[in-house]
Design a protein around this motif. Structure first.
Motif, mmCIF file in Angstrom:
data_model
loop_
_atom_site.group_PDB
_atom_site.id
_atom_site.type_symbol
_atom_site.label_atom_id
_atom_site.label_comp_id
_atom_site.label_asym_id
_atom_site.label_seq_id
_atom_site.Cartn_x
_atom_site.Cartn_y
_atom_site.Cartn_z
ATOM 1 N N LEU A 1 10.664 37.280 2.306
ATOM 2 C CA LEU A 1 11.886 38.053 2.100
ATOM 3 C C LEU A 1 12.831 37.693 3.235
ATOM 4 O O LEU A 1 12.517 37.923 4.409
ATOM 5 C CB LEU A 1 11.579 39.556 2.115
ATOM 6 C CG LEU A 1 12.763 40.522 2.167
ATOM 7 C CD1 LEU A 1 13.667 40.364 0.947
ATOM 8 C CD2 LEU A 1 12.280 41.972 2.296
ATOM 9 N N VAL A 2 13.990 37.108 2.906
ATOM 10 C CA VAL A 2 14.949 36.648 3.917
ATOM 11 C C VAL A 2 16.149 37.580 3.941
ATOM 12 O O VAL A 2 16.746 37.860 2.898
ATOM 13 C CB VAL A 2 15.446 35.209 3.621
ATOM 14 C CG1 VAL A 2 16.341 34.709 4.746
ATOM 15 C CG2 VAL A 2 14.284 34.272 3.415
ATOM 16 N N GLU A 3 16.505 38.042 5.139
ATOM 17 C CA GLU A 3 17.724 38.841 5.280
ATOM 18 C C GLU A 3 18.930 38.033 4.815
ATOM 19 O O GLU A 3 18.932 36.803 4.855
ATOM 20 C CB GLU A 3 17.915 39.249 6.750
ATOM 21 C CG GLU A 3 17.475 40.658 7.067
ATOM 22 C CD GLU A 3 18.464 41.710 6.565
ATOM 23 O OE1 GLU A 3 19.469 41.350 5.914
ATOM 24 O OE2 GLU A 3 18.216 42.897 6.823
ATOM 25 N N ASP B 1 9.983 38.583 -11.988
ATOM 26 C CA ASP B 1 11.083 37.991 -11.229
ATOM 27 C C ASP B 1 11.308 38.724 -9.910
ATOM 28 O O ASP B 1 11.122 39.947 -9.828
ATOM 29 C CB ASP B 1 12.381 38.043 -12.044
ATOM 30 C CG ASP B 1 12.375 37.067 -13.203
ATOM 31 O OD1 ASP B 1 11.559 36.117 -13.177
ATOM 32 O OD2 ASP B 1 13.184 37.253 -14.129
ATOM 33 N N GLU B 2 11.753 37.998 -8.913
ATOM 34 C CA GLU B 2 12.095 38.598 -7.627
ATOM 35 C C GLU B 2 13.298 39.529 -7.807
ATOM 36 O O GLU B 2 14.115 39.334 -8.706
ATOM 37 C CB GLU B 2 12.445 37.525 -6.593
ATOM 38 C CG GLU B 2 11.321 36.550 -6.291
ATOM 39 C CD GLU B 2 11.329 35.325 -7.185
ATOM 40 O OE1 GLU B 2 10.756 34.302 -6.802
ATOM 41 O OE2 GLU B 2 11.930 35.393 -8.291
ATOM 42 N N PRO B 3 13.446 40.544 -6.954
ATOM 43 C CA PRO B 3 14.605 41.448 -7.066
ATOM 44 C C PRO B 3 15.928 40.711 -6.893
ATOM 45 O O PRO B 3 16.929 41.053 -7.526
ATOM 46 C CB PRO B 3 14.376 42.467 -5.951
ATOM 47 C CG PRO B 3 13.381 41.837 -5.032
ATOM 48 C CD PRO B 3 12.539 40.952 -5.867
ATOM 49 N N VAL B 4 15.941 39.723 -6.023
ATOM 50 C CA VAL B 4 17.074 38.805 -5.864
ATOM 51 C C VAL B 4 16.461 37.414 -5.798
ATOM 52 O O VAL B 4 15.711 37.103 -4.878
ATOM 53 C CB VAL B 4 17.878 39.090 -4.577
ATOM 54 C CG1 VAL B 4 19.058 38.125 -4.453
ATOM 55 C CG2 VAL B 4 18.357 40.540 -4.543
ATOM 56 N N THR B 5 16.733 36.577 -6.773
ATOM 57 C CA THR B 5 16.060 35.280 -6.833
ATOM 58 C C THR B 5 16.649 34.302 -5.819
ATOM 59 O O THR B 5 17.793 34.448 -5.376
ATOM 60 C CB THR B 5 16.180 34.668 -8.231
ATOM 61 O OG1 THR B 5 17.564 34.355 -8.491
ATOM 62 C CG2 THR B 5 15.656 35.618 -9.296
ATOM 63 N N GLU C 1 10.203 47.930 -4.414
ATOM 64 C CA GLU C 1 9.353 48.134 -5.589
ATOM 65 C C GLU C 1 9.359 46.890 -6.471
ATOM 66 O O GLU C 1 8.320 46.435 -6.948
ATOM 67 C CB GLU C 1 9.844 49.350 -6.371
ATOM 68 C CG GLU C 1 9.162 49.560 -7.721
ATOM 69 C CD GLU C 1 7.676 49.879 -7.622
ATOM 70 O OE1 GLU C 1 6.989 49.749 -8.657
ATOM 71 O OE2 GLU C 1 7.197 50.243 -6.526
ATOM 72 N N ARG C 2 10.528 46.317 -6.683
ATOM 73 C CA ARG C 2 10.624 45.113 -7.515
ATOM 74 C C ARG C 2 9.951 43.917 -6.832
ATOM 75 O O ARG C 2 9.344 43.076 -7.504
ATOM 76 C CB ARG C 2 12.088 44.799 -7.806
ATOM 77 C CG ARG C 2 12.745 45.800 -8.734
ATOM 78 C CD ARG C 2 14.112 45.312 -9.195
ATOM 79 N NE ARG C 2 14.776 46.290 -10.036
ATOM 80 C CZ ARG C 2 15.895 46.061 -10.704
ATOM 81 N NH1 ARG C 2 16.481 44.871 -10.620
ATOM 82 N NH2 ARG C 2 16.447 47.002 -11.444
#
Length: 346
Positions: free
Chosen positions: A90-92, A316-320, A305-306
């Protein structure tokens, strides 16, 4: 419930405020620790965690997910190391300093079969969720024009040195621009071209701290704008359609609640004050109405959660990563447009 062992690549404000509370509130995550270079603080807040002296020590541990929440110019290096070590990432925001770095990370994650997502938490702001609902209900008709602002009044340079150095990835375009460009893409899709003006407005600023960007679409014009000299800001969301208009201030309370130490599992979490409701002026069933619209509840927990479901159930990732690449392509084009003073096709 299967646990995702998670570690932070730093434990400054970002780790303490935006990540650790959500990881602790979700039963599916286990916060293992953080890489802390000098001051050791995570164990004061979470005694059961570890403080790693090096990123190598962190990556060599039994970690499933690495949160890269360091300055933007380090995102590519640390995310790449984590992916190469077989960790989900997970990248900021901003994802990277440029699109080429983002595309390389996207390719690497795909090759490794790992999840890579960008922390675009403001997709779950109360104000933005309300705008989305208005559009999803087609209350305005076809959109002709839209503006998204992130206005602040803060003429002073940031005490956080990495934000003011002029290094790649430093500046309001990456800091705030990455958020509202992402929001524009979520609402309206990828544009045909951009035109932009980027400036330094604060005294002795080494970084760009003001921008005005026009995103060109076939059927609409979308503007995104941010700066530090808006003592009296206008509405942050301004949408005009063929049936009506919607105006909404930026009023999400989650960041303030987190800084106050409030936890995301409280009952009234992310609830805006009623006096911040947006103004809807449109036509419904042949009748012109002008009224305040109830605000949706903000909830950054949904991102986590996603992400949990993405890792555990391969959704799918929450933000791909692909969405992250698109934002970086816009940022690259914005810089080119401002430098050349001309429209840049995408």
């Amino acid at each position: 419930m299967k646990k995702i062992k998670t570690a932070l690549v730093s434990y400054g404000m970002s780790g303490k405020v935006f990540h650790a509370p959500f990881l602790k509130a979700h039963d599916g995550y286990e916060l293992v620790g953080a890489w802390e270079r000098s001051t050791k603080n995570i164990q004061n807040d979470y005694p059961e965690t570890k403080s790693y002296d090096t990123i190598e020590a962190l990556l060599n541990d039994t970690i499933d997910l690495v949160v890269v929440n360091t300055p933007v110019n380090t995102h590519y290096e640390y995310a790449k190391k984590a992916l190469q070590a077989g960790k989900h990432v997970l990248v900021e925001k901003a994802f990277t300093t440029n699109a080429a770095e983002a595309e390389e990370l996207q390719t690497l994650a795909k090759q490794k079969g790992l999840k890579l997502t960008v922390y675009q938490n403001r997709r779950w702001d109360s104000d933005f969720k309300t705008v989305q609902k208005v559009l999803q209900q087609n209350l305005l008709g076809d959109i002709i024009e839209a503006e998204i602002h992130f206005d602040r009044y803060n003429p002073n340079l940031s005490p956080k040195a990495h934000k003011e150095t002029g290094e790649p990835g430093a500046g309001v375009l990456w800091d705030l621009g990455s958020h509202i460009i992402d929001q524009a893409l979520v609402l309206f899709g990828y544009p045909k071209a951009v035109f932009a003006d980027i400036r330094k407005t604060r005294e002795n600023s080494k970084i760009d701290d003001w921008f005005d960007i026009v995103l060109y679409y076939t059927d609409k014009r979308v503007r995104v704008k941010a700066g530090f000299f808006m003592r009296e800001p206008i509405h942050s969301y301004i949408l005009h359609g063929k049936k009506g208009s919607f105006l909404k201030s930026r009023a999400d309370v989650q960041e303030d609640e987190l800084k106050e130490g409030k936890t995301p599992d409280s009952n009234d979490w992310g609830t805006e004050p009623k006096d911040k409701e947006g103004l809807l002026h449109t036509e419904i069933n042949g009748e012109v109405v002008k009224k305040r619209t109830p605000t949706e509840q903000g909830n950054y927990s949904e991102l986590f959660e996603r992400l949990y479901n993405s890792i555990i159930n391969n959704t799918d990732e929450p933000v791909t990563a692909a969405e992250g690449v698109q934002v970086m392509k816009i940022i690259d084009a914005v810089q080119e447009s401002s430098a050349l003073k001309q429209v840049v096709e995408l």
